[in-house]
Each structure stands twice: as structure tokens, then as C-alpha cells.
Design a protein around this motif. Structure first.
Motif, mmCIF file in Angstrom:
data_model
loop_
_atom_site.group_PDB
_atom_site.id
_atom_site.type_symbol
_atom_site.label_atom_id
_atom_site.label_comp_id
_atom_site.label_asym_id
_atom_site.label_seq_id
_atom_site.Cartn_x
_atom_site.Cartn_y
_atom_site.Cartn_z
ATOM 1 N N TRP A 1 0.821 -1.210 0.000
ATOM 2 C CA TRP A 1 0.000 0.000 0.000
ATOM 3 C C TRP A 1 0.856 1.262 0.000
ATOM 4 C CZ3 TRP A 1 -4.889 -0.016 -1.274
ATOM 5 C CH2 TRP A 1 -5.610 -1.210 -1.144
ATOM 6 N N ASN A 2 2.003 1.230 0.669
ATOM 7 C CA ASN A 2 2.888 2.400 0.650
ATOM 8 C C ASN A 2 3.406 2.691 -0.755
ATOM 9 O OD1 ASN A 2 2.580 2.873 3.343
ATOM 10 N ND2 ASN A 2 4.518 1.953 3.967
ATOM 11 N N ARG A 3 3.587 1.639 -1.562
ATOM 12 C CA ARG A 3 4.003 1.854 -2.946
ATOM 13 C C ARG A 3 2.958 2.638 -3.731
ATOM 14 N NH1 ARG A 3 8.282 -0.058 -5.483
ATOM 15 N NH2 ARG A 3 9.550 -1.734 -4.563
ATOM 16 N N PHE B 1 -7.722 13.837 -3.949
ATOM 17 C CA PHE B 1 -8.976 13.083 -4.081
ATOM 18 C C PHE B 1 -8.676 11.597 -4.289
ATOM 19 C CE2 PHE B 1 -10.633 17.202 -6.121
ATOM 20 C CZ PHE B 1 -10.921 17.728 -4.879
ATOM 21 N N GLU B 2 -7.756 11.289 -5.185
ATOM 22 C CA GLU B 2 -7.385 9.894 -5.450
ATOM 23 C C GLU B 2 -6.696 9.274 -4.249
ATOM 24 O OE1 GLU B 2 -4.445 7.372 -8.486
ATOM 25 O OE2 GLU B 2 -4.711 9.541 -8.724
ATOM 26 N N ARG B 3 -5.799 10.033 -3.618
ATOM 27 C CA ARG B 3 -5.052 9.500 -2.480
ATOM 28 C C ARG B 3 -5.966 9.164 -1.301
ATOM 29 N NH1 ARG B 3 -4.650 12.322 2.042
ATOM 30 N NH2 ARG B 3 -4.129 14.189 0.842
ATOM 31 N N ARG B 4 -6.958 9.986 -1.050
ATOM 32 C CA ARG B 4 -7.866 9.724 0.075
ATOM 33 C C ARG B 4 -8.677 8.448 -0.135
ATOM 34 N NH1 ARG B 4 -10.583 15.489 -0.011
ATOM 35 N NH2 ARG B 4 -12.196 14.505 1.265
ATOM 36 N N VAL B 5 -9.080 8.169 -1.365
ATOM 37 C CA VAL B 5 -9.811 6.931 -1.651
ATOM 38 C C VAL B 5 -8.906 5.721 -1.458
ATOM 39 C CG1 VAL B 5 -10.981 5.623 -3.460
ATOM 40 C CG2 VAL B 5 -11.427 8.071 -3.219
ATOM 41 N N ASN C 1 -7.261 1.115 4.661
ATOM 42 C CA ASN C 1 -7.828 0.875 6.001
ATOM 43 C C ASN C 1 -8.739 -0.352 6.007
ATOM 44 O OD1 ASN C 1 -6.520 3.107 7.081
ATOM 45 N ND2 ASN C 1 -8.215 4.490 6.632
ATOM 46 N N VAL C 2 -9.475 -0.557 4.915
ATOM 47 C CA VAL C 2 -10.310 -1.765 4.814
ATOM 48 C C VAL C 2 -9.425 -3.000 4.756
ATOM 49 C CG1 VAL C 2 -11.955 -3.006 3.360
ATOM 50 C CG2 VAL C 2 -12.220 -0.549 3.717
ATOM 51 N N ALA D 1 -17.695 1.443 6.281
ATOM 52 C CA ALA D 1 -18.506 2.663 6.386
ATOM 53 C C ALA D 1 -17.636 3.907 6.209
ATOM 54 C CB ALA D 1 -19.225 2.701 7.732
ATOM 55 N N ASN D 2 -16.445 3.878 6.793
ATOM 56 C CA ASN D 2 -15.530 5.012 6.624
ATOM 57 C C ASN D 2 -15.122 5.179 5.162
ATOM 58 O OD1 ASN D 2 -15.533 5.729 9.325
ATOM 59 N ND2 ASN D 2 -13.767 4.464 9.829
#
Length: 471
Positions: free
Chosen positions: A144-146, A288-292, A298-299, A360-361
Motif C-alpha cells: 500500500w505504501n508503494r 482526491f485519489e489518495r484519500r480513496v 484501512n479496509v 462505512a468510513n
């Protein structure tokens, strides 16, 4: 008193100096440098690392409880030392989140109170082994860090350009604050000169009996009011100068004079083009892309925390000897496989609740991003429309300033020839001053809106070039 040097600046001069020398610009530079080294740290996690680990030394002198052959215990004095060193070359396996390493280690044990017939020094070591540590079904932060770190670094580079444009906008605001104070002082000084001249004329008329004392007193009162206005204008100018000097780093002994930026370029910004540039260049568009992606991570982390399973395996050689060199002679095979498992049998819905919260988040982030995209477009749309309308207002106030100035000169000449009253002259002067200030305020709104539009799009519309060019 310190001798003052006079320096003349245009709006472009003040903006360029602020971006080069202001504390705000230096702060943006420092933030950019910090983000660069954070990205370098992320990249280093995926490179091979040569590490030296060990204990050097571990000395012990005490009475220890030692079990005897007959099953009893005795407290025996112990004086020992242990040295344990391991040199390993390790590499992250980013697709799986595991760690692969090649290692070599040596141990030396010294017993300073050996039993009769037992050696005082023992050596053991692992000439070489290959070790694998691999979590199963766990959250893989390397994967995910990549995805996230390059986006965050790209955001930081765009944030830097936006921050510098914010510095430009602040410099423009301070420029016009000082310029308005400068214009107000020019108006006040000119009005004082004109009012004193009128007072002399009215006094002469009073002495020859062609005017009344109340008109003379009215003009005298205007002289006093003009002096008060000049004093206020000087104070406002000193205050504005202090703010401008401190922001761009000009010495307090330097007297500042600003040039009115009244040459307005032929510039009409297309709304669709501005929105396209904003999505192409702004850090928020990447955000916007990074937050998704962060919500997806997190899921994935909640899913990986449901249970833990790890495999540790190693294969190599080891040996023990009385001398260090002997541990590398004909070593024995060493193999190890270990699997650990931790599965909640009854957790009263804890894992399910954690998964549902993360989902949900994620939905909340998606809805929030959708609304933020709409707000993003609406702000640019509104700012562009406002900027395009400001040019029309600027042309009107510029013409009004010229008309009011010409009217005042005509009224003044007619007053000197006795064709209009002092009241008519005062009205003309007030209109002249009001329209002059309106014109300067229109310039301020236009140019600050222009620099804000640059910040929103990271585009220089005057020179038709990008302010941020991706590497």
C-alpha cells in the motif's frame, strides 16, 4: 536620524522579492525539503540493507540458583560474559510483505569460574543461513505504501508551488495596502495645498468685502480638516510600510515608493480551461485519489487483522568449537520451519464490527470526495467569472477617476473666477477623491484575484505557461 534610501518597486518586483526572500517563502522551501527526505526514507525501505546486530558484551557476576544431580538446588557464584554478533543482508519482498535475509553470526561465551575440566571459552556460530519471514493474509504495508507514497510526494511538490503562489498573493495584498496608503497621502497633501490656496483667496475676498466671514471660517475649518487627514494618512502609510517591509525583508531605513499597476492586460480566462488546469496541476486533485486509496488501505488492514498467521523458515549451517576458526570447519546443517497462528474463536463480533466500521468510513470518504470535487469546480468557476467581471469594473472606475479629476479642475478654475461657490468646489473635490480611491481599490481587487486564480490553477495566464511542470 538614519539617512533613508529611496527605492521604487512595481507589483512584479514586490512579488518576486517575497518569493525569494520572505520568511513565508523560506518556510515553504523547508517544508518541501522535509517532504523530499520523507520520500527518500520511503524509497530506502525497499532497498537491500546490511545490518549488524548483537550483544557486546553481556557480562554477569552473581549467585545463581543451579540444580544439582540429586535434584536439590545450590547457589553457585557465576562470572560469565557473552558476545553475540550477527551480520545480515536483508531485502523486503514488497508484493507479499515478507523479509528475506542472508545472515552470518558468531557467539563467544566466557566462563571466568569454570568447573574442573570444563573449558573457559566456547565458540559457536552460523557461517551462513537464509532466512524467510512471511506473514500470511496480513495487511501488507509495503504494497500500500508503494501506491500512497508517490502520490503524497507528488502532492507535496504541488503544495510547494501553491504555497509560493499564496506568498505571491499575500505580497500583492500588502503591496496594495501600502499603495492605497500612499495614494491617500498624496490626495491628502494635494488637498491641503489646494485648501490653503483657497483660504488665501477667500481671505483676500473677505478683506475687500466680496465674501462673508462664515465662508472664510468654513474654508479655515477645511484647512484644519485637511491637516488632520494628512496626519492620518501618514500614520496609515507608516503602518502599511511596516507590514510590507517585514514580509519581504526590506531595511527600515529604505523609503518605499510603489508604482501604480494601471496597465491592464488583455486577458479573458476561459472557465472550462481553468477547471481543466486545476485538475491537471493542483495538489487537491491528487488528494482526491489518495484519500480513496487510503480508505481502501484501512479496509485491507481491518481484513488482515482478523487473524494472524506467520511462517518463519531458515536453512544454513552452524557449529560449535573451542576455537573461533574451527566453527567454519565442517559445519552441520541447520534447518528451521516455524508457523504461528492466532485465530479468535469467540470475539463477540469484534472483527465484524471493525470491518463494518472500515467499510462505512470508506463510503464516507467516497461521498466526501465527490462533494469536494463539486466544491473544487464551483470555486474555480466562481473565481474565474468574478475575475472576468473585475476587468469591466476596472475600466469603469478608471474612466470615472479621469472624469472626476477633470471636473474638479474645471470647478476649481470656475471658483477662482468667481463663477461657482465653495460648496460646489468641495463637492467636486470629494467626488475626485472618492473616484480615485475606487480606481485604486479596483486595481487591488483585480490583481489579488489574478494571483489567487494562479494559485487555484497553478498556471500563469499572462505568460501562458505552467507554474508546475511534473518531472
Amino acid at each position: 536620524m538614519n539617512a533613508q534610501n529611496k527605492a521604487t518597486f512595481t507589483l512584479e518586483d514586490i512579488v518576486a522579492r517575497a518569493k525569494a526572500e520572505s520568511p513565508a517563502a523560506l518556510r515553504e522551501e523547508t517544508i518541501r525539503e522535509n517532504r523530499y527526505w520523507e520520500y527518500r526514507l520511503f524509497r530506502a525501505d525497499y532497498n537491500p540493507q546490511l545490518r549488524l546486530n548483537g550483544i557486546f558484551p553481556q557480562y554477569q557476576q552473581a549467585f545463581n540458583r543451579v540444580e544439582q544431580p540429586d535434584g536439590t538446588f545450590a547457589f553457585v557464584p557465576v562470572q560469565q560474559n557473552l558476545v553475540d554478533l550477527e551480520l545480515g543482508l536483508q531485502q523486503v519482498i514488497s508484493p507479499t510483505g515478507g523479509m528475506l535475509s542472508v545472515n552470518s553470526s558468531t557467539q563467544r561465551f566466557d566462563n571466568f569460574r569454570p568447573r574442573p575440566g570444563s573449558p573457559q571459552t566456547l565458540w559457536s556460530g552460523v557461517p551462513v543461513n537464509i532466512r524467510l519471514e512471511q506473514p500470511i493474509f496480513a495487511f501488507n504495508r509495503f504494497k500500500w505504501n508503494r501506491k500512497l507514497a508517490p502520490l503524497q510526494y507528488e502532492e507535496s511538490k504541488r503544495d510547494y508551488v501553491e504555497g509560493m503562489e499564496e506568498v505571491s498573493q499575500r505580497a500583492a495584498q500588502l503591496f496594495f495596502s501600502y499603495l492605497i496608503a500612499q495614494v491617500d497621502l498624496e490626495i491628502a497633501e494635494k488637498n491641503l495645498v489646494n485648501t490653503e490656496e483657497i483660504y488665501k483667496i477667500e481671505r483676500g475676498r473677505y478683506e475687500i468685502g466680496t465674501t462673508f466671514e462664515d465662508k472664510l471660517l468654513q474654508v479655515e475649518l477645511q484647512v484644519l480638516q485637511a491637516k488632520q487627514a494628512r496626519a492620518r494618512a501618514r500614520l496609515d502609510m507608516e503602518t502599511s510600510a511596516l507590514g510590507l517591509r517585514s514580509f519581504i525583508g526590506i531595511n527600515e531605513t529604505t523609503e518605499i515608493s510603489l508604482i501604480l499597476p494601471d496597465q491592464i492586460p488583455e486577458l479573458n480566462v476561459d472557465v472550462d480551461r481553468a477547471i481543466e488546469l486545476a485538475f491537471q496541476n493542483r495538489a487537491d486533485a491528487l488528494g482526491f485519489e489518495r484519500r480513496v486509496i487510503e480508505a481502501d488501505a484501512n479496509v485491507a488492514q481491518a481484513r488482515g487483522d482478523r487473524f494472524q498467521m506467520d511462517i518463519r523458515a531458515s536453512y544454513g549451517y552452524n557449529n560449535a568449537a573451542l576455537n573461533w576458526s574451527d566453527i567454519y570447519a565442517d559445519p552441520n546443517t541447520q534447518a528451521l520451519v516455524n508457523m504461528t497462528l492466532s485465530v479468535p474463536v469467540l470475539d463477540w463480533g469484534r472483527n465484524k464490527a471493525r470491518m463494518e466500521v472500515s467499510k462505512a468510513n470508506k463510503r464516507l470518504v467516497e461521498y466526501t470526495v465527490q462533494q469536494d470535487v463539486i466544491n473544487f469546480e464551483e470555486e474555480i468557476f466562481t473565481r474565474v467569472k468574478n475575475f472576468n467581471m473585475l476587468k469591466d469594473r476596472l475600466e469603469i472606475t478608471k474612466t470615472s477617476d479621469q472624469v472626476a479629476d477633470k471636473r474638479y479642475e474645471i470647478a476649481r478654475n470656475r471658483y477662482l473666477s468667481g463663477k461657482v461657490t465653495i460648496t460646489d468646489l468641495n463637492i467636486a473635490q470629494q467626488e475626485k477623491d472618492t473616484n480615485r480611491k475606487e480606481f485604486v481599490n479596483s486595481l487591488r481587487e483585480y490583481w489579488t484575484a489574478y494571483y489567487y486564480l494562479r494559485q487555484l490553477t497553478l498556471y500563469d495566464f499572462l505568460n501562458d505557461q505552467l507554474l508546475y511542470v511534473p518531472e
